[in-house]
Design a protein around this motif. Structure first.
Motif, short mmCIF file in Angstrom:
data_model
loop_
_atom_site.label_atom_id
_atom_site.label_comp_id
_atom_site.label_asym_id
_atom_site.label_seq_id
_atom_site.Cartn_x
_atom_site.Cartn_y
_atom_site.Cartn_z
N LEU A 84 33.40 37.90 35.83
CA LEU A 84 33.95 37.01 36.86
C LEU A 84 34.10 37.75 38.19
O LEU A 84 34.51 38.92 38.22
N TRP A 85 33.78 37.05 39.27
CA TRP A 85 33.88 37.62 40.62
C TRP A 85 34.65 36.65 41.51
O TRP A 85 34.59 35.44 41.30
N PHE A 86 35.36 37.20 42.51
CA PHE A 86 35.86 36.34 43.59
C PHE A 86 35.26 36.86 44.90
O PHE A 86 35.03 38.07 45.06
N LEU A 87 34.98 35.94 45.81
CA LEU A 87 34.27 36.29 47.05
C LEU A 87 35.17 36.00 48.26
O LEU A 87 35.81 34.93 48.34
N ILE A 88 35.22 36.95 49.16
CA ILE A 88 35.90 36.80 50.46
C ILE A 88 34.89 37.14 51.54
O ILE A 88 34.33 38.26 51.55
N ASP A 89 34.61 36.16 52.38
CA ASP A 89 33.60 36.32 53.45
C ASP A 89 32.27 36.78 52.87
O ASP A 89 31.57 37.64 53.42
N GLY A 90 31.92 36.22 51.73
CA GLY A 90 30.63 36.50 51.11
C GLY A 90 30.56 37.80 50.34
O GLY A 90 29.51 38.10 49.74
N GLN A 91 31.62 38.56 50.31
CA GLN A 91 31.63 39.85 49.61
C GLN A 91 32.26 39.68 48.22
O GLN A 91 33.43 39.32 48.11
N PRO A 92 31.50 39.94 47.14
CA PRO A 92 32.03 39.78 45.78
C PRO A 92 32.91 40.96 45.37
O PRO A 92 32.64 42.11 45.72
N THR A 93 33.96 40.64 44.64
CA THR A 93 34.85 41.65 44.07
C THR A 93 35.03 41.35 42.58
O THR A 93 35.21 40.20 42.19
N ASP A 94 34.96 42.40 41.80
CA ASP A 94 35.09 42.24 40.34
C ASP A 94 36.47 41.68 39.97
O ASP A 94 37.50 42.22 40.38
N ALA A 95 36.45 40.59 39.15
CA ALA A 95 37.70 40.00 38.67
C ALA A 95 37.87 40.20 37.17
O ALA A 95 38.80 39.65 36.57
N GLY A 96 36.98 40.97 36.57
CA GLY A 96 37.14 41.29 35.15
C GLY A 96 36.05 40.73 34.26
O GLY A 96 35.33 39.80 34.62
N MET A 97 35.95 41.33 33.06
CA MET A 97 34.98 40.91 32.07
C MET A 97 35.62 39.86 31.15
O MET A 97 36.79 39.95 30.80
N ILE A 98 34.82 38.87 30.80
CA ILE A 98 35.28 37.83 29.89
C ILE A 98 35.07 38.32 28.46
O ILE A 98 33.98 38.74 28.09
N SER A 99 36.14 38.29 27.67
CA SER A 99 36.08 38.83 26.32
C SER A 99 34.98 38.19 25.48
O SER A 99 34.81 36.97 25.49
N LEU A 100 34.26 39.04 24.72
CA LEU A 100 33.18 38.54 23.88
C LEU A 100 33.72 37.89 22.60
O LEU A 100 33.06 37.06 22.00
N THR A 101 34.90 38.30 22.21
CA THR A 101 35.43 37.82 20.93
C THR A 101 36.43 36.69 21.10
O THR A 101 36.93 36.19 20.11
N ALA A 148 32.80 33.11 40.98
CA ALA A 148 31.46 33.01 40.38
C ALA A 148 31.42 33.86 39.10
O ALA A 148 32.18 34.82 38.94
N ILE A 149 30.50 33.50 38.21
CA ILE A 149 30.32 34.25 36.96
C ILE A 149 28.85 34.63 36.85
O ILE A 149 27.96 33.80 37.04
N THR A 150 28.58 35.89 36.55
CA THR A 150 27.24 36.37 36.29
C THR A 150 27.15 36.87 34.84
O THR A 150 28.16 37.24 34.24
N LEU A 151 25.92 36.88 34.33
CA LEU A 151 25.69 37.39 32.98
C LEU A 151 25.13 38.81 33.11
O LEU A 151 23.95 38.99 33.43
N GLU A 152 25.99 39.77 32.88
CA GLU A 152 25.62 41.17 33.10
C GLU A 152 25.43 41.89 31.77
O GLU A 152 25.69 41.34 30.69
N ASP A 153 24.97 43.15 31.88
CA ASP A 153 24.94 43.98 30.67
C ASP A 153 26.37 44.17 30.16
O ASP A 153 27.33 44.14 30.94
N GLU A 154 26.51 44.34 28.85
CA GLU A 154 27.82 44.46 28.25
C GLU A 154 28.62 45.58 28.90
O GLU A 154 28.13 46.69 29.07
N GLY A 155 29.85 45.29 29.31
CA GLY A 155 30.68 46.26 30.03
C GLY A 155 30.75 45.98 31.51
O GLY A 155 31.66 46.46 32.18
N GLY A 156 29.76 45.24 32.06
CA GLY A 156 29.80 44.84 33.46
C GLY A 156 29.22 45.85 34.42
O GLY A 156 28.80 46.95 34.05
#
Length: 278
Positions: free
Chosen positions: A218-235, A254-262
């Motif tokens: 999960l990301w939050f964006l301020i003025d178009g700049q993304p900041t990490d808001a944490g990984m969504i638990s797999l379990t 926004a949410i992206t699908l990244e490699d495990e661990g982010g």
């Protein structure tokens, strides 16, 4: 101590029949000394076997008895014992002891075989019953485990729904719906954000399971700049999850699908869902 399992196991019947291994038989004897209920059960089983054996006893036919009696005179002797006062001698019939014992032995052997066959059939019956009982117990234990898992999963869903209801009705939180960036794909998520404290929750239950080796971020964006808001638990993708604290002024999530661990920065080609703060 609950002795019903021992009494219903079938081991006591096998012990009475002498079919238990020595080690198991020794355990039964020890239990019988410690618990009068076990000894009483052993006595009752022995009485039952004895009654069954008597019912199975074979009575010789009358022709056998006639033949046996007809053969006795030829092999027996007759002894006349004179009376002391000169009266006629008293005749005493002498029966061969060996013949009597032989007839009794045959009947005893027949009865023994009957008892042996009865005991064998009953032992097989008890063994099959014992095996079925073990199978039934294993099945019940498996069913109980499955039921406990289902109840735990249901309680988890109820708790998550209750939390969702509380977040949805909390006036201090802003709800932001995140829709799929691909119109042909139906996937979505929802975040609950406190603009004052930066507290952030996400409901990812409508997202499909992440592929192996991948994880939603999960990301939050301020003025178009993304900041990490944490990984969504797999379990725990079916439950509402608390994410990292945000900075004031977030304009989009926004949410992206990244490699495990982010990753420290998002891969925009892996963007899944996004939504603007109203």
């Amino acid at each position: 101590m609950d002795l019903s399992c021992i009494i219903q196991s079938g081991d006591l019947e096998l012990y009475v029949l002498g079919m238990l291994p020595p080690e198991e038989a020794s355990k039964v004897e020890t239990l019988a000394q410690l618990f009068p209920e076990i000894q009483q059960e052993l006595d009752a089983i022995a009485s039952t076997f004895e009654a069954g054996a008597m019912q199975m006893a074979v009575t010789p036919s009358s022709s056998v008895k006639d033949k046996l009696m007809a053969s006795l005179p030829a092999k027996s002797g007759v002894v006349a014992i004179p009376e002391a006062n000169g009266s006629p001698a008293k005749v005493v019939e002498m029966k061969p002891v060996a013949e009597q014992r032989s007839s009794f032995s045959k009947l005893a052997i027949a009865a023994s075989w009957g008892l042996f066959l009865l005991a064998g059939a009953f032992a097989v019956y008890l063994y099959n019953g014992n095996q079925q009982l073990k199978t039934d117990v294993a099945t019940l234990q498996q069913n109980a485990t499955t039921s406990e898992q289902q109840v735990a999963e249901l309680n988890k869903k109820v708790s998550s729904y209750e939390l969702y209801r509380q977040l949805k009705s909390d006036p201090s939180l802003t709800s932001v719906a995140l829709a799929s960036v691909k119109p042909e794909v139906k996937q979505q998520a929802e975040v609950f954000w406190n603009k004052t404290t930066g507290e952030l929750f996400i409901d990812p239950s409508s997202l499909p399971p992440a592929p192996k080796g991948k994880q939603y971020q999960l990301w939050f964006l301020i003025d178009g700049q993304p900041t990490d808001a944490g990984m969504i638990s797999l379990t725990d993708v079916a439950s509402i999850q608390k994410m990292k604290q945000t900075k004031p002024g977030a304009q989009m999530f926004a949410i992206t699908l990244e490699d495990e661990g982010g990753k420290p920065t998002p891969d925009l080609s892996a963007l899944v869902v996004a939504g603007k703060v109203s």
